[in-house]
Write a protein that holds these residues in place. Structure first.
Motif, short mmCIF file in Angstrom:
data_model
loop_
_atom_site.label_atom_id
_atom_site.label_comp_id
_atom_site.label_asym_id
_atom_site.label_seq_id
_atom_site.Cartn_x
_atom_site.Cartn_y
_atom_site.Cartn_z
N TYR A 1 32.20 -11.37 -73.54
CA TYR A 1 31.01 -11.83 -74.42
C TYR A 1 29.92 -11.04 -74.04
O TYR A 1 29.39 -11.12 -73.03
CB TYR A 1 31.08 -13.22 -74.21
CG TYR A 1 32.04 -14.08 -74.93
CD1 TYR A 1 31.69 -15.12 -75.90
CD2 TYR A 1 33.37 -14.16 -74.55
CE1 TYR A 1 32.77 -15.81 -76.32
CE2 TYR A 1 34.57 -14.55 -75.46
CZ TYR A 1 33.77 -15.59 -76.07
OH TYR A 1 35.16 -16.55 -76.85
N HIS A 2 29.15 -10.50 -75.16
CA HIS A 2 28.24 -9.89 -74.69
C HIS A 2 27.38 -9.47 -76.19
O HIS A 2 27.94 -9.35 -77.13
CB HIS A 2 28.30 -8.33 -74.38
CG HIS A 2 27.22 -7.51 -73.97
ND1 HIS A 2 26.60 -6.58 -74.73
CD2 HIS A 2 26.21 -7.38 -72.82
CE1 HIS A 2 25.55 -6.11 -74.61
NE2 HIS A 2 25.37 -6.61 -73.29
N GLY A 3 25.87 -9.66 -76.21
CA GLY A 3 25.08 -9.36 -77.54
C GLY A 3 25.38 -10.76 -78.31
O GLY A 3 25.47 -11.77 -77.99
N PRO A 4 25.16 -10.43 -79.70
CA PRO A 4 24.91 -11.59 -80.70
C PRO A 4 26.44 -12.08 -80.80
O PRO A 4 27.51 -11.19 -81.06
CB PRO A 4 24.31 -11.12 -81.70
CG PRO A 4 24.61 -9.51 -81.69
CD PRO A 4 24.44 -9.10 -80.09
N VAL A 5 26.32 -13.22 -81.11
CA VAL A 5 27.99 -13.82 -81.14
C VAL A 5 27.52 -15.01 -82.27
O VAL A 5 26.84 -15.82 -82.10
CB VAL A 5 28.68 -14.48 -80.09
CG1 VAL A 5 30.08 -15.17 -80.61
CG2 VAL A 5 28.83 -13.36 -79.15
N ASN A 6 28.45 -14.95 -83.44
CA ASN A 6 28.30 -15.86 -84.46
C ASN A 6 29.06 -17.01 -84.45
O ASN A 6 30.21 -17.12 -84.15
CB ASN A 6 28.50 -15.49 -85.87
CG ASN A 6 27.52 -14.39 -86.36
OD1 ASN A 6 26.57 -14.14 -86.02
ND2 ASN A 6 28.15 -13.57 -87.53
N ALA A 7 28.45 -18.29 -83.88
CA ALA A 7 29.02 -19.44 -83.67
C ALA A 7 29.30 -20.43 -84.82
O ALA A 7 28.38 -21.42 -85.12
CB ALA A 7 28.47 -20.22 -82.60
N VAL A 8 30.11 -19.78 -85.95
CA VAL A 8 30.29 -20.69 -86.98
C VAL A 8 32.00 -20.73 -87.32
O VAL A 8 32.62 -19.85 -86.70
CB VAL A 8 29.85 -19.93 -88.33
CG1 VAL A 8 28.37 -20.11 -88.24
CG2 VAL A 8 30.28 -18.63 -88.28
N SER A 9 32.37 -21.87 -87.95
CA SER A 9 33.88 -21.86 -88.45
C SER A 9 34.21 -20.64 -89.16
O SER A 9 33.29 -19.98 -90.02
CB SER A 9 34.02 -23.03 -89.31
OG SER A 9 35.14 -22.93 -89.97
N PRO A 10 35.75 -20.02 -89.10
CA PRO A 10 35.99 -19.00 -90.00
C PRO A 10 35.86 -19.41 -91.66
O PRO A 10 36.04 -18.44 -92.32
CB PRO A 10 37.62 -18.77 -89.53
CG PRO A 10 37.46 -19.51 -88.23
CD PRO A 10 36.36 -20.78 -88.38
N ASN A 11 35.56 -20.59 -91.87
CA ASN A 11 35.81 -21.14 -93.31
C ASN A 11 34.48 -21.79 -93.69
O ASN A 11 34.48 -23.21 -93.86
CB ASN A 11 37.07 -22.13 -93.63
CG ASN A 11 37.97 -21.23 -93.12
OD1 ASN A 11 38.66 -20.47 -93.70
ND2 ASN A 11 39.29 -21.99 -92.12
N PRO A 12 33.38 -21.21 -93.95
CA PRO A 12 32.17 -21.51 -94.56
C PRO A 12 32.60 -22.42 -95.80
O PRO A 12 33.35 -21.84 -96.44
CB PRO A 12 31.23 -20.47 -94.58
CG PRO A 12 32.07 -19.34 -94.85
CD PRO A 12 33.38 -19.53 -94.16
N VAL A 13 32.00 -23.30 -96.09
CA VAL A 13 32.01 -23.83 -97.45
C VAL A 13 30.41 -23.84 -98.40
O VAL A 13 29.66 -23.46 -97.77
CB VAL A 13 32.46 -25.40 -97.38
CG1 VAL A 13 33.58 -25.56 -96.64
CG2 VAL A 13 31.34 -26.26 -96.70
N ARG A 14 30.73 -24.06 -99.55
CA ARG A 14 29.35 -24.33 -100.39
C ARG A 14 28.94 -26.00 -100.22
O ARG A 14 29.78 -26.82 -99.83
CB ARG A 14 29.80 -24.01 -102.04
CG ARG A 14 30.08 -22.67 -102.06
CD ARG A 14 29.96 -22.33 -103.60
NE ARG A 14 30.57 -20.95 -103.79
CZ ARG A 14 29.72 -19.92 -103.85
NH1 ARG A 14 28.51 -20.03 -103.75
NH2 ARG A 14 30.19 -18.67 -104.38
#
Length: 302
Positions: A218-231
């Motif tokens: 783990y290094h630098g920027p990491v997006n901590a979001v679910s693989p399934n964004p919703v509207r």
């Protein structure tokens, strides 16, 4: 590991301290009110006013990991010039001082960041390969400068991770403000409801932080979001269904702008973000990948 955490009494911090204690890590905390934080979290805590004081030396003794979550709440009130300055400085100045004071024992510096570093418009999909512009809106400027300050620790041979967090699902954060309305049957989409909402369950977010402590990949920027964004309209429908309440009362964009001013962008912007590194580089195992399952876990039992 010997870990120092700032912002530990906040929504994310409380869950993180509990998880790390269960994993037998040794925790210290920096807080504006060290006595209150120690009583609340049952760990050693030190008072620190980032604006006027240097980092207490005793808090840094033998520390191997710093997790920096401190920062003024973005969602509390209108973004006046004074408020925007406080939001900015609480992140930039505190990070700068932590980096400058980092002890020789430090191995890893994990710093908060946010999906606000990405453009908040349209349906284009973004991952960590996005090149942040030199000039952007208020949120992009905060996140860009925040990550730059954190990255300065790398010149001392310390691994740096910036966790770009989406909307965190749990008993806190954005949902703390939405739940009362939805429970009254007054919830619904905000604006047109077509904006993308990148979410993550609090359990998975804490797991991202915990894994980043020990996994040197783990290094630098990491997006901590679910693989399934919703509207947003789909999020409102799913939350209403979980709470067994209707969810068709829309909040017009102009009302939010009237009440919150520039801060309305937090709800009206569209962030179509994916966790590129977590999936492709680190093979992170999400426990909650579907929104309905995540909401049911949190609120399905009333």
């Amino acid at each position: 590991m010997n870990i120092l955490i700032t912002g530990a009494t906040g929504f994310i911090g409380r869950h993180l301290v509990q998880r790390l204690k269960q994993s037998q890590h040794t925790i210290k905390v920096l807080s504006r009110d060290g006595v209150r934080a120690s009583q609340k979290l049952a760990v050693p805590a030190y008072s620190w006013d980032y604006a006027t004081q240097e980092v207490p030396a005793e808090a840094l003794e033998d520390i191997q990991v710093i997790i920096h979550l401190m920062g003024e709440n973005l969602g509390d009130g209108r973004w006046t010039d004074t408020r925007k300055r406080a939001i900015y400085e609480s992140r930039i100045l505190s990070t700068r001082k932590l980096v400058a004071a980092a002890p020789s024992s430090l191995e890893c510096f994990i710093c908060g960041s946010a999906i606000g570093i990405y453009p908040g418009q349209g349906d284009d999909v973004y991952d960590e390969s996005y090149v942040v512009p030199d000039h952007g809106d208020f949120m992009q400027t905060i996140c860009r400068d925040w990550e730059k300050e954190a990255a300065n620790i790398e010149s001392r041979g310390v691994r740096r991770v910036s966790i770009r967090t989406g909307v965190v699902l749990g008993e806190g954060g954005m949902l703390a403000k939405l739940l009362p309305l939805f429970k009254l049957g007054l919830g619904g989409p905000i604006g047109q409801g077509c904006q993308w909402l990148p979410w993550i369950h609090i359990h998975d977010l804490v797991s991202v932080y915990e894994t980043a402590v020990l996994d040197t990949r783990y290094h630098g920027p990491v997006n901590a979001v679910s693989p399934n964004p919703v509207r947003y309209r789909d999020f409102a429908t799913a939350l209403g269904k979980t709470l067994h309440r209707p969810a068709f009362f829309p909040t017009p964009a102009f009302i939010l702008k009237l009440v919150l001013g520039e801060a309305a962008a937090l709800a009206l912007n569209s962030y179509h973000i994916v966790p590129g590194k977590l999936l492709q580089t680190y093979q992170f195992d999400f426990k909650f990948t579907g929104l309905s399952t995540a909401l049911e876990d949190l609120f399905g039992k009333g």
